[in-house]
Design a protein around this motif. Structure first.
Motif, PDB file in Angstrom:
ATOM      1  N   ASP A 160     112.616 -62.717  56.010  1.00 38.51           N
ATOM      2  CA  ASP A 160     113.359 -62.042  57.064  1.00 38.51           C
ATOM      3  C   ASP A 160     113.325 -60.540  56.807  1.00 38.51           C
ATOM      4  O   ASP A 160     112.891 -60.079  55.749  1.00 38.51           O
ATOM      5  CB  ASP A 160     114.808 -62.532  57.093  1.00 38.51           C
ATOM      6  N   ASP A 161     113.820 -59.774  57.769  1.00 38.59           N
ATOM      7  CA  ASP A 161     113.860 -58.333  57.604  1.00 38.59           C
ATOM      8  C   ASP A 161     115.213 -57.809  58.058  1.00 38.59           C
ATOM      9  O   ASP A 161     115.987 -58.532  58.701  1.00 38.59           O
ATOM     10  CB  ASP A 161     112.733 -57.665  58.405  1.00 38.59           C
ATOM     11  N   TRP A 162     115.487 -56.557  57.732  1.00 36.00           N
ATOM     12  CA  TRP A 162     116.792 -55.946  58.009  1.00 36.00           C
ATOM     13  C   TRP A 162     116.609 -54.544  58.573  1.00 36.00           C
ATOM     14  O   TRP A 162     115.578 -53.907  58.341  1.00 36.00           O
ATOM     15  CB  TRP A 162     117.634 -55.893  56.725  1.00 36.00           C
ATOM     16  N   ARG A 255     123.923 -53.317  57.246  1.00 37.22           N
ATOM     17  CA  ARG A 255     122.605 -53.650  57.803  1.00 37.22           C
ATOM     18  C   ARG A 255     122.737 -54.665  58.929  1.00 37.22           C
ATOM     19  O   ARG A 255     123.715 -55.407  59.011  1.00 37.22           O
ATOM     20  CB  ARG A 255     121.690 -54.237  56.716  1.00 37.22           C
ATOM     21  N   LYS A 257     120.459 -57.849  60.600  1.00 39.60           N
ATOM     22  CA  LYS A 257     119.288 -58.704  60.409  1.00 39.60           C
ATOM     23  C   LYS A 257     118.422 -58.623  61.661  1.00 39.60           C
ATOM     24  O   LYS A 257     118.924 -58.661  62.786  1.00 39.60           O
ATOM     25  CB  LYS A 257     119.714 -60.155  60.170  1.00 39.60           C
ATOM     26  N   THR A 258     117.126 -58.483  61.478  1.00 42.83           N
ATOM     27  CA  THR A 258     116.235 -58.416  62.632  1.00 42.83           C
ATOM     28  C   THR A 258     116.200 -59.770  63.337  1.00 42.83           C
ATOM     29  O   THR A 258     116.373 -60.817  62.712  1.00 42.83           O
ATOM     30  CB  THR A 258     114.804 -58.028  62.209  1.00 42.83           C
ATOM     31  N   ALA A 261     111.198 -62.507  62.280  1.00 40.99           N
ATOM     32  CA  ALA A 261     110.862 -62.545  60.862  1.00 40.99           C
ATOM     33  C   ALA A 261     109.341 -62.489  60.718  1.00 40.99           C
ATOM     34  O   ALA A 261     108.605 -62.517  61.704  1.00 40.99           O
ATOM     35  CB  ALA A 261     111.424 -63.818  60.217  1.00 40.99           C
TER      36      ALA A 261
END
Length: 324
Positions: A160-162, A255, A257-258, A261
């Motif tokens: 995952d990304d942030w 942050r 979370k996007t 992913a």
């Protein structure tokens, strides 16, 4: 009943894979109007609606997904049978990936993989568009940032990304460092709505009346922030090289979370590719290390961890018994 409209079915498959009628029409060398007419003909024949049309493209209905699942493998097999065959090489791997992900994440890690597997030849093709593996038979797999579900493809989750507000040291020196409450008073890069609206709704403050600049490319957006143009709601994976180079600074621990992913995607024909299997195992290992690394931890958490490591251990008092 007349014979199945093969050309129309190919257009349907292209639209389902790309989620975009314009790109699907271009891949079929048709006008959007002609492709829409073909899809409508299939819908009338089946008396079923196959797509839901929205502002961002088209999405399969339940009936559309069922049709896709039944016919896509057969049409793909027909297309592959009619294409010039390339020799299958398990020691050669062709990948498609987005330029920003290649430069910020994969390429810096590739030397170690190639050193461990010198027999494997890798070809990287940068592309931001959806890949049609049925037509691009020379491509074995791709790495994409998306929802994780692409019709007819295997999708392996990597990490995952942030997102977090990020600025250059030059901008901070010039304007000072914002707080959560004053963030909107600073020049922001992006667009009204979207994730910025979610940021302000979750962490406070008010969205600005206007944004300094809007970019349609994530890499240029982050580089504009590094040049001091404004503050970007930066995606950690893309911003990380610039942060490590001292050109960007994370402003807060908070942050988002996007919504998407990172995934490794490939068609069924690549499932038994030994070179891909080797690369996939290595990639999953690198992704696991990265997801649990300091790079993905908030700035405050990294600082606290570093401070804890630097603290000298208390000496045992004379006569005290050490606990083992």
């Amino acid at each position: 009943m007349s014979r199945p409209p093969l050309q129309a079915l190919l257009g349907f498959i292209a639209a389902a894979r790309t989620g975009n009628l314009t790109r699907a029409a271009e891949s079929m060398h048709l006008t959007v109007s002609a492709l829409s007419h073909q899809i409508r003909a299939i819908e009338e024949r089946l008396d079923r609606r196959l797509f839901v049309r929205g502002a961002r493209g088209v999405k399969l209905t339940e009936h559309g997904q069922a049709l896709f699942d039944r016919i896509a493998p057969h049409l793909e097999a027909i297309e592959q049978a009619l294409q010039p065959r390339r020799g299958r090489r398990d020691d050669a791997l062709a990948l498609t990936l987005m330029p920003s992900f290649a430069s910020s994440w994969l390429v810096p890690r590739l030397p170690s993989f190639l050193a461990a597997h010198p027999q494997l030849e890798i070809s990287l093709q940068s592309n931001i568009d959806p890949i049609d593996f049925a037509r691009e038979s020379s491509i074995d797999a791709g790495i994409r940032f998306g929802p994780g579900k692409w019709p007819g493809l295997e999708a392996v989750h990597l990490f995952d990304d942030w997102m977090t507000p990020t600025a250059s040291p030059k901008l901070i020196e010039r304007l000072g460092r914002p707080t959560l409450a004053t963030l909107s008073e600073f020049p922001l890069l992006g667009a009204p709505g979207g994730r910025w609206s979610e940021w302000f709704a979750r962490y406070g403050g008010s969205p600005p009346a206007r944004f300094v600049a809007i970019f349609d490319d994530s890499e240029n957006l982050h580089r504009a922030a590094a040049e001091g143009m404004g503050i970007v709601l930066g995606r950690i994976t893309l911003a990380r090289p610039l942060i490590e180079a001292g050109r960007l600074v994370e402003l807060f621990d908070e942050r988002l979370k996007t919504e998407f992913a990172h995934y490794l995607v490939y068609p069924s024909r690549s499932a038994d590719h030994r070179g891909l299997a080797t690369f996939r195992d290595w990639l999953l290992g690198e992704a696991e290390v990265y997801a649990s690394s300091d790079a993905m931890a908030p700035a405050g958490a990294r600082a606290a961890k570093k401070t804890a490591r630097a603290k000298p251990k208390k000496a045992n008092k004379p006569g005290a018994r050490a606990v083992r």
